[in-house]
Design a protein around this motif. Structure first.
Motif, PDB file in Angstrom:
ATOM      1  N   PRO A   7       0.831  -1.199   0.000  1.00  0.00           N
ATOM      2  CA  PRO A   7       0.000   0.000   0.000  1.00  0.00           C
ATOM      3  C   PRO A   7       0.862   1.243   0.000  1.00  0.00           C
ATOM      4  CG  PRO A   7       0.047  -0.992   2.184  1.00  0.00           C
ATOM      5  CD  PRO A   7       0.751  -1.937   1.269  1.00  0.00           C
ATOM      6  N   PRO A   8       0.354   2.360  -0.547  1.00  0.00           N
ATOM      7  CA  PRO A   8       1.128   3.587  -0.562  1.00  0.00           C
ATOM      8  C   PRO A   8       1.502   4.029   0.850  1.00  0.00           C
ATOM      9  CG  PRO A   8      -0.852   3.775  -1.924  1.00  0.00           C
ATOM     10  CD  PRO A   8      -0.965   2.514  -1.155  1.00  0.00           C
ATOM     11  N   ASP A 239      -4.991  -0.560  -7.425  1.00  0.00           N
ATOM     12  CA  ASP A 239      -4.705   0.870  -7.623  1.00  0.00           C
ATOM     13  C   ASP A 239      -4.141   1.117  -9.017  1.00  0.00           C
ATOM     14  OD1 ASP A 239      -5.541   1.668  -5.098  1.00  0.00           O
ATOM     15  OD2 ASP A 239      -3.570   1.361  -4.210  1.00  0.00           O
ATOM     16  N   SER A 298      -7.434   4.961  -2.123  1.00  0.00           N
ATOM     17  CA  SER A 298      -6.529   3.817  -2.042  1.00  0.00           C
ATOM     18  C   SER A 298      -7.302   2.542  -1.755  1.00  0.00           C
ATOM     19  CB  SER A 298      -5.492   4.048  -0.938  1.00  0.00           C
ATOM     20  OG  SER A 298      -4.785   2.856  -0.670  1.00  0.00           O
TER      21      SER A 298
END
Length: 358
Positions: A7-8, A239, A298
């Motif tokens: 994940p970012p 994403d 997200s």
């Protein structure tokens, strides 16, 4: 070097708090809502008594003779129904996120690919013509599950071109095949020798949890849990996939392969849900949008909240469907439409809202 599945990273402490608050709120509200929903109904039972009956069922504790009927209502009828509503709601919320990323369409939901129409055809075919008799009471549900899978397979074969799967073609073929399966179901009902087929069609098209039982709950719960776990582990790829083919290719993501595994996953999980609850619309459409407004675009964050939100929403919708006009029930699909349509129209009218975030 970060992987696409990661994940970012949050640049500050704002993002962790942003996701922690809704997750904690949903995790607290869900069991409370389940307890209230189990006790509510024509024969209302206080939450404290409901908790006592559930504890006795789980631990094997004694039940007084004059409380046996209330105990059976709680454990044998209401508990599997409420838990099934929560499981299906969680699955619809998660699969809605997956389908919207897969076809990059703000109006997509798990039933877009013809699963519900195919499931109805399969269920009615078994009910009218027989077959799968060795499965006993599970014959119709199995027919619905197989019908949903066949529908998705037909959609894939018709939409794929030279092993390339286009999101736009997937949507168009899915809508067309839904009409085709609906027509097939209508023909079967028209020539059916009895009126039971019509009531079967009504159940599969409007949805409900009246047939819930302890024997059906574990299978669909396992399918939904596995589907959510797989989606969460590949949130980073979702994403990238939602950015478009060119952007995904530049980041090393094979969009064709990603679309295929998403289609298979959606077909299996949605088919399992439709087989036990029929088609319940708008939850898989509205919940992902609401969660994106709350926590951002997200997929890692959305998938952490959407299943909990879907479960919470479905528990209360099912409670409303069986108590508002008791002792009769309103079809769950009708309640979700009555709630989902105005909510969705309101979201579309908000100037700040865009698909994928605000």
């Amino acid at each position: 070097m970060p992987r696409l599945d990661d994940p970012p990273a949050a640049p500050s402490a704002v993002r962790p708090r942003r996701i922690a608050v809704p997750v904690a709120a949903m995790a607290l509200l869900l069991p409370v809502s389940v307890l209230i929903a189990i006790g509510a109904g024509p024969a209302s039972i206080a939450p404290a008594d409901t908790a006592g009956y559930l504890w006795a069922a789980l631990t094997g504790g004694p039940i007084a003779g004059d409380e046996v009927s209330r105990y059976q209502i709680i454990w044998q009828i209401r508990t599997p129904r409420v838990l099934l509503a929560a499981v299906v709601g969680a699955g619809l919320g998660a699969m809605g996120v997956a389908v919207q990323a897969m076809v990059r369409n703000a109006l997509a939901e798990p039933y877009l690919l013809g699963v519900s129409a195919g499931a109805a055809t399969g269920a009615v075919s078994v009910g009218v013509w027989g077959g799968l008799g060795a499965l006993g009471i599970y014959a119709v549900s199995t027919g619905a599950f197989l019908g949903g899978l066949i529908a998705c397979a037909v959609v894939y074969l018709a939409a794929a071109r030279a092993a390339v799967l286009s999101p736009l073609r997937l949507v168009l073929v899915g809508v067309a095949m839904s009409f085709a399966f609906q027509a097939a179901t209508s023909v079967i009902v028209y020539f059916a020798p009895n009126a039971e087929a019509a009531s079967t069609v009504l159940f599969w098209t409007m949805g409900g949890f009246g047939a819930a039982g302890w024997s059906t709950l574990p299978v669909v719960a396992l399918a939904v849990a596995a589907g959510i776990a797989v989606l969460a582990s590949r949130a980073g790829r979702l994403d990238v996939l939602s950015l478009g083919d060119e952007a995904a290719a530049s980041l090393g993501v094979d969009t064709g392969r990603e679309l295929r595994w998403l289609l298979v996953l959606t077909a299996v999980v949605t088919g399992a849900m439709v087989a036990v609850s029929g088609a319940i619309g708008f939850v898989g459409l509205v919940v992902p949008h609401l969660i994106r407004i709350w926590v951002g675009a997200s997929h890692a964050r959305v998938l952490a909240v959407a299943p909990l939100a879907g479960a919470l929403l479905m528990v209360w919708i099912d409670l409303a469907s069986r108590t508002l006009v008791a002792p009769r029930e309103i079809p769950v699909g009708a309640v979700t439409a009555l709630i989902g349509v105005p909510v969705f129209v309101y979201m579309l009218r908000r100037r700040a809202y865009l698909f994928g975030g605000s």
